[in-house]
Write a protein that holds these residues in place. Structure first.
Motif, PDB file in Angstrom:
ATOM      1  N   GLN A  49      23.190  -6.570  45.470  1.00 15.52           N
ATOM      2  CA  GLN A  49      23.721  -7.922  45.337  1.00 15.52           C
ATOM      3  C   GLN A  49      22.582  -8.920  45.245  1.00 15.52           C
ATOM      4  O   GLN A  49      22.620  -9.857  44.455  1.00 15.52           O
ATOM      5  N   LYS A  55      23.651 -12.707  35.401  1.00 15.42           N
ATOM      6  CA  LYS A  55      24.120 -12.971  34.047  1.00 15.42           C
ATOM      7  C   LYS A  55      25.596 -12.621  33.871  1.00 15.42           C
ATOM      8  O   LYS A  55      26.368 -13.448  33.398  1.00 15.42           O
ATOM      9  N   CYS A  56      25.984 -11.423  34.218  1.00 17.37           N
ATOM     10  CA  CYS A  56      27.355 -11.045  33.875  1.00 17.37           C
ATOM     11  C   CYS A  56      28.306 -11.138  35.069  1.00 17.37           C
ATOM     12  O   CYS A  56      27.910 -10.996  36.219  1.00 17.37           O
ATOM     13  N   THR A  57      29.547 -11.393  34.746  1.00 17.93           N
ATOM     14  CA  THR A  57      30.575 -11.708  35.735  1.00 17.93           C
ATOM     15  C   THR A  57      30.731 -10.613  36.798  1.00 17.93           C
ATOM     16  O   THR A  57      30.734 -10.904  37.995  1.00 17.93           O
ATOM     17  N   ARG A  60      27.517 -10.247  39.093  1.00 23.20           N
ATOM     18  CA  ARG A  60      27.222 -11.483  39.818  1.00 23.20           C
ATOM     19  C   ARG A  60      28.248 -11.736  40.929  1.00 23.20           C
ATOM     20  O   ARG A  60      27.889 -11.952  42.082  1.00 23.20           O
ATOM     21  N   ILE A  61      29.524 -11.716  40.562  1.00 24.63           N
ATOM     22  CA  ILE A  61      30.554 -12.071  41.539  1.00 24.63           C
ATOM     23  C   ILE A  61      31.107 -10.832  42.230  1.00 24.63           C
ATOM     24  O   ILE A  61      31.407 -10.846  43.419  1.00 24.63           O
ATOM     25  N   TYR A  64      29.099  -9.430  45.131  1.00 23.45           N
ATOM     26  CA  TYR A  64      29.193 -10.363  46.263  1.00 23.45           C
ATOM     27  C   TYR A  64      30.480 -10.109  47.052  1.00 23.45           C
ATOM     28  O   TYR A  64      30.468 -10.080  48.282  1.00 23.45           O
ATOM     29  N   LEU A  98      27.329  -5.371  32.550  1.00 23.75           N
ATOM     30  CA  LEU A  98      26.532  -5.381  31.321  1.00 23.75           C
ATOM     31  C   LEU A  98      25.387  -4.376  31.377  1.00 23.75           C
ATOM     32  O   LEU A  98      25.162  -3.640  30.427  1.00 23.75           O
TER      33      LEU A  98
ATOM     34  N   SER B  43      25.682 -13.031  23.880  1.00 27.31           N
ATOM     35  CA  SER B  43      25.137 -12.890  25.231  1.00 27.31           C
ATOM     36  C   SER B  43      25.928 -11.850  26.026  1.00 27.31           C
ATOM     37  O   SER B  43      25.397 -11.248  26.953  1.00 27.31           O
ATOM     38  N   ALA B  44      27.194 -11.629  25.660  1.00 27.96           N
ATOM     39  CA  ALA B  44      28.019 -10.570  26.273  1.00 27.96           C
ATOM     40  C   ALA B  44      28.073 -10.672  27.784  1.00 27.96           C
ATOM     41  O   ALA B  44      28.152  -9.674  28.476  1.00 27.96           O
ATOM     42  N   SER B  45      27.991 -11.877  28.315  1.00 29.45           N
ATOM     43  CA  SER B  45      27.900 -12.029  29.758  1.00 29.45           C
ATOM     44  C   SER B  45      29.248 -12.262  30.438  1.00 29.45           C
ATOM     45  O   SER B  45      29.381 -12.028  31.624  1.00 29.45           O
ATOM     46  N   CYS B  46      30.257 -12.719  29.679  1.00 26.58           N
ATOM     47  CA  CYS B  46      31.517 -13.040  30.358  1.00 26.58           C
ATOM     48  C   CYS B  46      32.339 -11.798  30.649  1.00 26.58           C
ATOM     49  O   CYS B  46      33.177 -11.798  31.528  1.00 26.58           O
ATOM     50  N   LEU B  91      36.125 -14.589  38.204  1.00 27.00           N
ATOM     51  CA  LEU B  91      35.735 -15.960  37.838  1.00 27.00           C
ATOM     52  C   LEU B  91      36.548 -16.976  38.628  1.00 27.00           C
ATOM     53  O   LEU B  91      36.020 -17.984  39.109  1.00 27.00           O
ATOM     54  N   VAL B  94      35.522 -17.907  42.276  1.00 22.91           N
ATOM     55  CA  VAL B  94      34.437 -18.855  42.553  1.00 22.91           C
ATOM     56  C   VAL B  94      34.712 -20.175  41.840  1.00 22.91           C
ATOM     57  O   VAL B  94      33.803 -20.948  41.564  1.00 22.91           O
ATOM     58  N   VAL B 150      31.706 -21.381  34.408  1.00 23.24           N
ATOM     59  CA  VAL B 150      31.842 -19.927  34.332  1.00 23.24           C
ATOM     60  C   VAL B 150      30.548 -19.269  33.850  1.00 23.24           C
ATOM     61  O   VAL B 150      30.510 -18.076  33.597  1.00 23.24           O
ATOM     62  N   LEU B 151      29.498 -20.063  33.698  1.00 28.53           N
ATOM     63  CA  LEU B 151      28.174 -19.580  33.296  1.00 28.53           C
ATOM     64  C   LEU B 151      28.191 -18.831  31.967  1.00 28.53           C
ATOM     65  O   LEU B 151      27.529 -17.804  31.822  1.00 28.53           O
ATOM     66  N   PHE B 175      24.205 -14.401  42.619  1.00 35.02           N
ATOM     67  CA  PHE B 175      25.423 -15.138  42.919  1.00 35.02           C
ATOM     68  C   PHE B 175      25.194 -16.654  42.914  1.00 35.02           C
ATOM     69  O   PHE B 175      26.119 -17.424  42.716  1.00 35.02           O
ATOM     70  N   THR B 177      23.467 -18.382  40.774  1.00 36.06           N
ATOM     71  CA  THR B 177      23.125 -18.935  39.465  1.00 36.06           C
ATOM     72  C   THR B 177      23.967 -20.171  39.160  1.00 36.06           C
ATOM     73  O   THR B 177      25.171 -20.188  39.399  1.00 36.06           O
TER      74      THR B 177
END
Lengths: 215, 223
Positions: A49, A55-57, A60-61, A64, A98, B43-46, B91, B94, B150-151, B175, B177
């Motif tokens: 953690q 970067k990715c959901t 990151r979350i 946690y 990711l 970016s493929a981050s979501c 998402l 938070v 949502v970054l 966390f 960010t």
């Protein structure tokens, strides 16, 4: 991984992966029944953690949330739905992340959950730590059969003065003061070996203090 | 051109496009937050735009998958939906869900996706963890709301495309960010007030122009 199941198991990349572990840097840690698997999982998730880049959901979350759930379990505040959530969230983080960090981060949870589910359940249902490691749900006491009359080794090392003397000059622990540091366990001379841990803390035997007049 | 089968419907796409773009061009909706057509590398981050591709063992993000001839794709399998719902719940866990007082209310991408995936705006069964600061007012023209963000990083990319250098940047890590805005001295000219592309692209209302702010929210009468 439990030794009984993986005795003589080959140590190579594919076999370990199959068993739910991984080679990593090639290190191996051997633990016995005095190590709490829930706490070990918590320790690893705490690490990943903190290492998550954010970067990715999922990573990151998600990690946690895993950490917060494991925190609750090791503090004896877990609920039964936490176990389900722990498992399903771990699976999703593994599939959804990711990069490799998030994809492997939940492994310690999933593997320990698979082989040591009983330990997780003990933490939730009985608020009991079978390895007697999770401080909030254990208690220390002195076995009065073994405790030596007049010995003060534990009392002098206790940082919070939680050790008191009984009527026949043996020792007891004031559970309200005790911070469960384990110093008394170290200090107790090996020929007596009188310090015991117990979980859940409610099971601790009641020991009476000497009245002030007697002291 | 290549032909691919999406949800049993045949669509055509140019070689080199990604699956997400091909589907969107053909009115097949896949939930997504961070995808920008103008970006060379997604970016493929979501982690929202999952699809199932025949022959692959688990769902893949459609924005990072290029179309191939005879590809067979499903956008609504249980495995896909499960990942999308978890991502959305994460998402939301938070996110300050206070839609009435948010200017993006009713055009918020989180609301849209929640409706599409039939997920309530409560993050259940996850606990909600919000950041201490609800609003960052340091920038002279822009307000930033960490508990709405949502970054996705789209603001950063449109700003960079427009000005060559972005006023916005990711700050902190893991966390913690957040987006961070450079102060006025480093802001591009013409000023942010005249550009506001970042505000327009934000899918959730995490960025707002200070001037519009006072006018659009804080309606104490509307309760």
């Amino acid at each position: 991984m439990p030794v009984c199941r993986f005795f003589r198991y080959p140590i190579d990349f594919d076999s370990l992966l199959e068993a739910g572990a991984m080679m990593g840097s090639g290190g191996m840690v051997v633990m016995d029944e005095d190590t709490c698997m829930v706490d070990v999982a918590r320790y690893f998730i705490d690490f990943t953690q903190k290492e998550s880049c954010g970067k990715c959901t999922f990573c990151r979350i998600g990690t946690y949330h895993l950490l917060k759930i494991l925190d609750r379990l090791t503090q004896g505040e877990g609920e039964e739905k936490d176990l389900e959530l722990l498992e399903s969230l771990s699976e999703d983080i593994k599939k959804g992340s990711l990069c490799g960090l998030g994809k492997t981060a939940p492994n310690p949870v999933l593997t320990s959950f698979k082989y040591f589910r009983d330990e997780y359940e003990a933490h939730v249902k009985e608020k009991r730590c079978p390895a007697l490691m999770c401080r909030p749900i254990i208690a220390y006491y002195f076995d009065l059969e073994l405790c030596a009359r007049g010995c003060d080794a534990c009392a002098t090392c206790c940082p919070v003065d939680a050790v008191f003397t009984t009527r026949n000059r043996k020792k007891g622990v004031d559970q309200k003061l005790c911070v469960k540091c384990g110093e008394c366990l170290v200090a107790c001379p090996p020929e007596y070996d009188a310090v015991r841990k117990i979980s859940p803390p409610g099971l601790v035997p009641v020991v009476e203090r000497a009245s002030e007049k007697e002291e | 051109m290549v032909a691919l089968l999406v949800n049993d419907r045949e669509i055509e796409a140019k070689n080199g496009t990604n699956v997400l773009q091909a589907c969107l061009d053909n009115d097949i909706y896949i939930p997504h937050l961070c995808y920008l057509e103008s970006l060379d590398l997604p970016s493929a981050s979501c982690r929202m735009c999952f699809v199932e591709i025949a022959g692959e063992d688990k769902p893949a993000t459609s924005c990072t998958t290029l179309v191939r001839d005879h590809m067979v794709i499903k956008t609504d399998t249980p495995a896909v939906r499960r990942l999308q719902r978890t991502a959305l719940r994460l998402l939301l866990s938070v996110h300050r869900v206070d839609c009435k007082n948010c200017y993006a209310h009713k055009r918020c991408e989180l609301q849209n996706i929640a409706k599409f995936l039939k997920v309530g705006l409560k993050s259940k069964p996850l606990n909600r963890y919000l950041k201490d600061t609800d609003i960052d007012e340091d920038h002279p023209f822009l307000n930033y709301y960490p508990n709405r963000c949502v970054l996705c990083g789209k603001c950063l990319h449109v700003c960079r495309n427009q000005h060559g250098q972005s006023v916005l940047t990711f700050a902190n890590r893991g966390f913690n960010t957040v987006m961070s805005l450079y102060a006025a001295a480093e802001a591009p000219s013409p000023s942010c007030e005249d550009c506001a592309r970042c505000v327009d692209i934000c899918p959730v209302g995490a960025l707002a122009l200070k001037v519009n702010q006072e006018a659009s929210i804080h309606h104490p009468t509307e309760k």
